[in-house]
Structures are given as C-alpha cells and as structure tokens.
Design a protein around this motif. Structure first.
Motif, PDB file in Angstrom:
ATOM      1  N   VAL D  41       0.833  -1.204   0.000  1.00 51.23           N
ATOM      2  CA  VAL D  41       0.000   0.000   0.000  1.00 51.23           C
ATOM      3  C   VAL D  41       0.866   1.250   0.000  1.00 51.23           C
ATOM      4  O   VAL D  41       0.375   2.366  -0.190  1.00 51.23           O
ATOM      5  CB  VAL D  41      -0.914  -0.001   1.245  1.00 51.23           C
ATOM      6  N   GLY D  42       2.151   1.071   0.243  1.00 47.14           N
ATOM      7  CA  GLY D  42       3.026   2.236   0.287  1.00 47.14           C
ATOM      8  C   GLY D  42       3.032   2.912   1.648  1.00 47.14           C
ATOM      9  O   GLY D  42       3.179   4.123   1.756  1.00 47.14           O
ATOM     10  N   LEU D  43       2.870   2.109   2.682  1.00 45.03           N
ATOM     11  CA  LEU D  43       2.854   2.669   4.036  1.00 45.03           C
ATOM     12  C   LEU D  43       3.916   1.994   4.891  1.00 45.03           C
ATOM     13  O   LEU D  43       4.468   0.970   4.518  1.00 45.03           O
ATOM     14  CB  LEU D  43       1.493   2.405   4.687  1.00 45.03           C
ATOM     15  N   GLY D  44       4.156   2.591   6.032  1.00 49.85           N
ATOM     16  CA  GLY D  44       4.954   1.898   7.035  1.00 49.85           C
ATOM     17  C   GLY D  44       4.061   0.895   7.751  1.00 49.85           C
ATOM     18  O   GLY D  44       2.839   1.068   7.799  1.00 49.85           O
ATOM     19  N   ALA D  45       4.649  -0.136   8.290  1.00 49.67           N
ATOM     20  CA  ALA D  45       3.849  -1.200   8.895  1.00 49.67           C
ATOM     21  C   ALA D  45       2.957  -0.672  10.009  1.00 49.67           C
ATOM     22  O   ALA D  45       1.812  -1.101  10.189  1.00 49.67           O
ATOM     23  CB  ALA D  45       4.762  -2.297   9.421  1.00 49.67           C
ATOM     24  N   ALA D  46       3.462   0.266  10.747  1.00 47.18           N
ATOM     25  CA  ALA D  46       2.706   0.760  11.897  1.00 47.18           C
ATOM     26  C   ALA D  46       1.417   1.452  11.477  1.00 47.18           C
ATOM     27  O   ALA D  46       0.435   1.482  12.220  1.00 47.18           O
ATOM     28  CB  ALA D  46       3.574   1.706  12.713  1.00 47.18           C
TER      29      ALA D  46
END
Lengths: 213, 213, 213, 213
Positions: D41-46
């Motif tokens: 999704v293009g996010l950091g895991a958090a």
DNA sequence: GATGAATGAGACTTCATTCAT
DNA sequence: TATGAATGAAGTCTCATTCAT
C-alpha cells in the motif's frame, strides 16, 4: 518529521558496528551470536535486523570499510611515482604501521575472517587487498629498475614485508615498552635491510631514532 | 576373537585427525560439525566419541601435536650454541621454512584457531609457541653480543621474522613457479638483510641461488 | 545389527506423517510449527529432521502419497475403455466417493495446501491431478461420441463433477445420518442427471437405493 | 487545517483492504506479513494499525464483507417464494455464478481462510454461509413439494450444487475460451439435470445458448 | 568397534505489535 | 496521518552429545 534526522538510528547502527568489531575480533564470527551482539549494544536481537539484513552483512560491512579506509588513506599518503623508490618504500612502511597500529581489531578480522565470507564477498575483499599489495610490489620493482633497491623477487618480498608489518598488530600493546614511533623506526630498519639499503641510506626525517630493546 | 590389537582403531583415529585438520583448515573450527567430520571419515557421528571425548579435544590434539612436532624437530635440527650466530640464524630460517611449507594446514590452524581453545588449552599452546620464539630471540641476542648480527630489538625482530616466514604458507603453492629451495634462498636473503648481514656473508651451502622473479 | 531392521525408525516416521496430516488439516501448513508436530508424536523437535529434511518435505510427502495412492487405486478400479460410457462414469463416481470419504484430511490438504508448495513441487502435484481429471473428461467425451452421455463441454463438466464430489468430504461425517453407501447413491443420481441419463438408465447394482433426506 | 473529513483516511483503508484481499488470496493469511501488506500500500507497517486493530481483524473484515455483500445482493436478486421452484432455482444458479465470477479472490478466501479465524469469528461467518445455503435448500424442498424438482436429499443436493458452482472460480479465466454467459448456460444445464428437469423445461430467458466445447 | 535414534540448547531470522514523535 | 525504532515471542533448523543395542 518524526525525529531529528539520522540522529538515533545512525547512532545505533554505529554502535552495532563497533560492538561487532570488538566481539568478532575477540571470539570469531562463527562464535558470535546475534543475541550476544545485541545484548552488548543494549538491544533486543530483532533490532539488529533493522540495520543489517543478516549476520554476513555485518561482517562484510566491517571488512569492506576496513579495506576502503586503508586504500583511501594510502591514496593520500603515498608519494608520487617520480620520487626515488627508497623514499616511497619508507613512506609505505611508515604509513602501513601508522595506519594499522590503532586498528588492530580490524586488521585481525581482515586476516582471520576472510574464510567466513560468502564467495562473492570474499572475491571483492580479496581484490581490494591485492590492489594494496600490488602497490608495494610496484615500488620494489621500480627500485630494482632504478638500481636503488635489491629486493629479491619483488612480489614475494612484497608479501613478506606485509606479513611482517601486519604481524605487528598481533602483539603490540600501547601500554608496552615501545612507542608507536619507536616501532616504526625498528620496522623501517628491518624493511630497509630486506631490500639491501645500507645503514646510512636508511636515515630519513626526524622519526628515525635508534631503537631501544 | 578380536583384531590385531591397535590395528583398526588407531587407523581410524588417524583418519579422524587427518580429516579434522583438513576440514578445520578449510572452514574453521566453529563451522565444522561433528557429523560432517564423521561423514568425511565414513563413520557415524557417534563413532568419533570413541576416540575423542569432545570436539575441543580434537582441536587441542591437533594444535598440540603441531607444536610438539615443531619443537621436537627443531631440537634435532638446531646448531649448538657454540656456533656463530649467523650460521645458527640461517639454520633456523631454513629449518622453519622447510618444516612449515609441507604443513600449511597445521600452521594455519595454529594461527587461526587459537581463539577457539579453552583458556587452559590456550595457555598450554601459547607456552609452547613462546618457547620456540625465544630460541630465535636468543640467537639474535647472541649475535648482538658477538657483534655478528645487528638485529634491532631482538625480541621484536624475532617476532617480525617469524611472522614473515610463517606468512609464506599463506600463499605458497607447490604448483607455483618457485621451488621450495628457491623460496628458502629468497627468504634467507631477506632475513639476512634484516639483521645487517652483508651480501657476501649470506652465501652458504649449495642451496643458495640467485632468486628468479 | 543394532535393532530389528526398520522397526523403530519406520514406526516413528509413520507417526510423524500421521500427526502431520491431522494437524495440517486442522490448522494449516503455515500455522503448524515443527515443535507442535513433534510434541504430538512425543518427540523433541530436532528428531523430526532425522526423517524429513525440512518442513516442506513433510507436506510434499503427504500430497504426493495422496495423489499416487489415488492414481494407483483408480488404475485398479477403472473399467476398460471398451465398456459403455455410462457404466464407466458410474464406476468413476462411486470410486471417487469411496476412495475419498475415508481420506477427508488428505483431500482437504490436497485442495488447501497446494499454494504452500514450492513451485517445483506444485508442478508435480498439479500434473498428477490433471492426469486424474483427464480420465474423467475422456469418459465424458467417449459418451458424447457414443451418444450415450450428453455432458455439455466435457472438460468443464469434468471439473464440475469433481468439485461436487470432492466437496462431499467437507461436510460428511460418519456419525451423521447417511451411510457411505447412501451418499454414493445420491451423488450418482446427481451426476447421472448432469449428463442427461434418464432415471431408469441410472439403476445399477445393489448399491443404488432410494435416498432418504 | 485538516483535509476534507473522511477523504484521505477512507481511501487508505480501502487500499489496505484491496491489497490484503489480493495478497491473502495469493499466498495465504498466515504467510502474509503486515510489513509486506503495508509495503504493497506504500505505508509503514505501523500505519495499518490506525485502520485495523490487528491482523485478524483484517481477515475478518474481508470475509464478513464478502458474505454480507453476497447476502445483500441475493436479497435483491431472488425471486419471490410464490414463483415456481424451477424458476427460482435457475435464478439462484445464475445469480451465484454472476456474483462469484468477478470475485474469485474473495471466494477463495471464504473457503481457504475460514480456519484462520478466531472461533468467535468463525462462528459468525459460518452462520452467514449457512443462511445462504439454506435458501437454496428451501428452493429444492419447495420444488419437491410442488413436484416440480426431483432433488434427492435436498440439503445434500444444495451443498453439492454450491460446491460445484463455487469450484468454477478455481479455474475460470476471463481470458479463456468461454464467456461468462456461456459458463452460466452450461452450469445451469448441469444443475437442471441434477434435479431432474427435462431438457425442454430448462430453456428460459435469452441467455440460454447451446454450449460450445 | 560402531550406529541409529533421540535430545536440549541454541543458532539466525521473522513476526505482529507498540509507542514516542 | 504516519513513521522509525524497538521488542518479545516464536519460527525453522543445526549442533554436540548420549545411550541402548
């Protein structure tokens, strides 16, 4: 931004590297566990993997840095090829000692843990090392052409010199009876003798002192 | 009824030792597994424990044998203290090379796997090594007293000489361009230079040849 | 010899396989841990590796056995190609149910854990499966040529039949209201309908009973 | 000041859901890591934890939506109970295919990942599924009462029909030789046969075509 | 003299998850 | 709204070693 850029993370990475250098030098790459390493840095074992993809990468990073550091410094310290070979040889000798003496752990790793490298990584490091060795051999060969140095079989002598100089880090302790500069002088005398330089030709610069026992 | 006493078992023990030497030299003590070792000898892993109480004992056995072998041979080869120091030094140099060249793996182990030893074992091996080193230092000191050798800082020089000579095993290959006897000559010339022996003083015996590139 | 040949070891291997089948069916390949599996067999986790080189090999072994078992049994149960297609279809249907009903866990695995296979392993299993499917399609095509079966798009129908029959294992319980033989009858009636066999043509053998709700 | 309420966040949540559906279908719930999902999704895991309290909630959300979506659509598409059972059955068949064909990933999840659900969550989904299944069973039972359908053991037949129809999503590819509408026709013919509808009774609506191979 | 079976410890590595920022 | 840093638990797998046979 979340935090002062590069602040925390980079410090941690450096801490890991430092600890790894110390611990691998002390007990060997294979014998070092990630948990032990992490503990030394004050982290959980998992945290290390934020900074290095695996154990091998830590070792490779250490060795690569060591060699690149060496080559870079040597690039700056070396005398131009136009200078007489004996001077260039003395420059090499003193540089080598000065560079290695405070890096005993790195030197140790570079010799002991080559075999723990992946073949790919090994080739890369070996290439860097050979390039350094070749520089010394080139000096000896130049000296032989000039007639100023009488090294027998330059490539062999080059290896012999480097083995001798590097062995220094095995036993030298700052707390011992010899100052680095005394050590430098002794070893330069030895090297000079190896390539047939008469005693009076060896004197150079203020660093040359008569060596104490 | 059983086999001729000592027949089968001793052969197996020797086979284990040989395999261990080869494998540890190749990949390191920590990286060698008992199963791999057993497989090399054609045994089940459990069989090794008939001959050695544990893995450490195998390593210690190898290193101890290596050192005792060295010291014993040296005892027989050394020249009496009454002989002139330069001759004794040449004797040492040639002996060292001749002894180590065909034992590259053992030499390698002796340098690389010291740290894999138990502290007790380490001390024992270290003591043996020091005794050998001291013999060389004694020659250099004698030469200095006699005025026949000009080694700077004899103990330092002793270490430098040994490091240099031993480094030889790292790169020397029987299949390479140099014969053992040529190598001996080259290294003796280097050592002679280190302790201030003039070229004409170095010549000795039939083995001294002018070194090829 | 050490022990009665094949006695202990083979029993253990079978026990591991059995436990693996049960546990993977219950919670899935990824969710099954080697420790959990070992515990089920009453072993330490390490012991499993004497019998299987890794986790994937356990799964692959299970699936391969399942498929080979299926193909072997089918080879023996199938009617010769000379017989009329409706009979061959009924034979297939009843065989499939009879074979799968007591192997619900294996069937489940074969459908659910294909994606947990290595590409290589996947290809192998997929090939076996396709061979079975093709046999059914061949029957439907023969029936169409003979004019005895009216399966629309034989390959599609073959898949539909197999999906339907196999779905059975999802819900069938021996403890439920239906006997295996009743189930067989019901499904055969359904399959017969799918390929246009009129009710009176379906009767066959003593197993066909009128199905209760 | 902030963005238009609900704008950015909802888009992100939907992106996570889409990615999760795709990835879980491809490699399974257990094998999917939050980091991999976030990366897709293009996010950091958090960041994912802003939208879902934990991994299980993502799966449950997917399955619940899938089932509710199915039930809602079916509610709108179904024919009233007053209509003849054969028509209602055809309606069900065509609806099921039309609804599932473009949702292959969701269908897959619904069958494969039930076992990855928490017991609570499992019960809820299972309940929804049963409700759908019961609708089909009710149609078959009505047909039996009316005398218009001859499904043996309606609940069994209902499961068989659904298994068969759903299996379709396993192999159907839009790029293959069959159009969705052709598939619909074939499967309706198969279902019709299963419940004893004579060929002439099956024709209905414009979509019924004779099936190609 | 040797092995097959097993084990407990511990290796590297990945995971879902948290929390300060 | 999102992330960088970190963690504790757990994963698969290998190891040196033991012991009955």
């Amino acid at each position: 931004m979340a935090r002062r850029a590069g602040s925390q993370g980079e410090k941690t990475e450096a801490a890991i590297r430092d600890a790894a250098l110390k611990l691998i030098a002390r007990c060997g790459y294979e014998a070092l566990s990630m948990r032990r390493l992490a503990e030394e840095v004050g982290l959980g074992a998992a945290a290390i993997y934020r900074y290095f993809p695996n154990k091998q990468a830590i070792l490779m990073g250490l060795l690569e840095r060591h060699m690149l550091d060496l080559l870079t410094s040597w690039e700056q310290a070396r005398l131009p090829a136009a200078r007489p070979a004996p001077e260039r040889l003395e420059c090499f000798t003193r540089f080598h000692i000065r560079h290695h003496l405070p890096r005993a752990e790195g030197v140790f790793l570079s010799y002991m843990e080559l075999r723990s490298l992946t073949p790919d990584n090994f080739d890369r490091i070996e290439g860097l090392r050979r390039s350094y060795e070749s520089d010394l051999a080139a000096i000896l060969e130049a000296g032989r052409r000039e007639g100023s140095l009488a090294a027998p079989a330059p490539r062999v002598t080059a290896r012999a010199v480097i083995a001798m100089l590097t062995g220094l880090t095995t036993w030298y302790r700052k707390s011992g009876p010899l100052t680095p500069s005394e050590v430098e002088a002794i070893y330069w005398r030895l090297v000079a003798g190896m390539v047939g330089l008469a005693p009076q030709e060896r004197a150079s610069g203020p660093e040359t002192t008569s060596a104490p026992a």
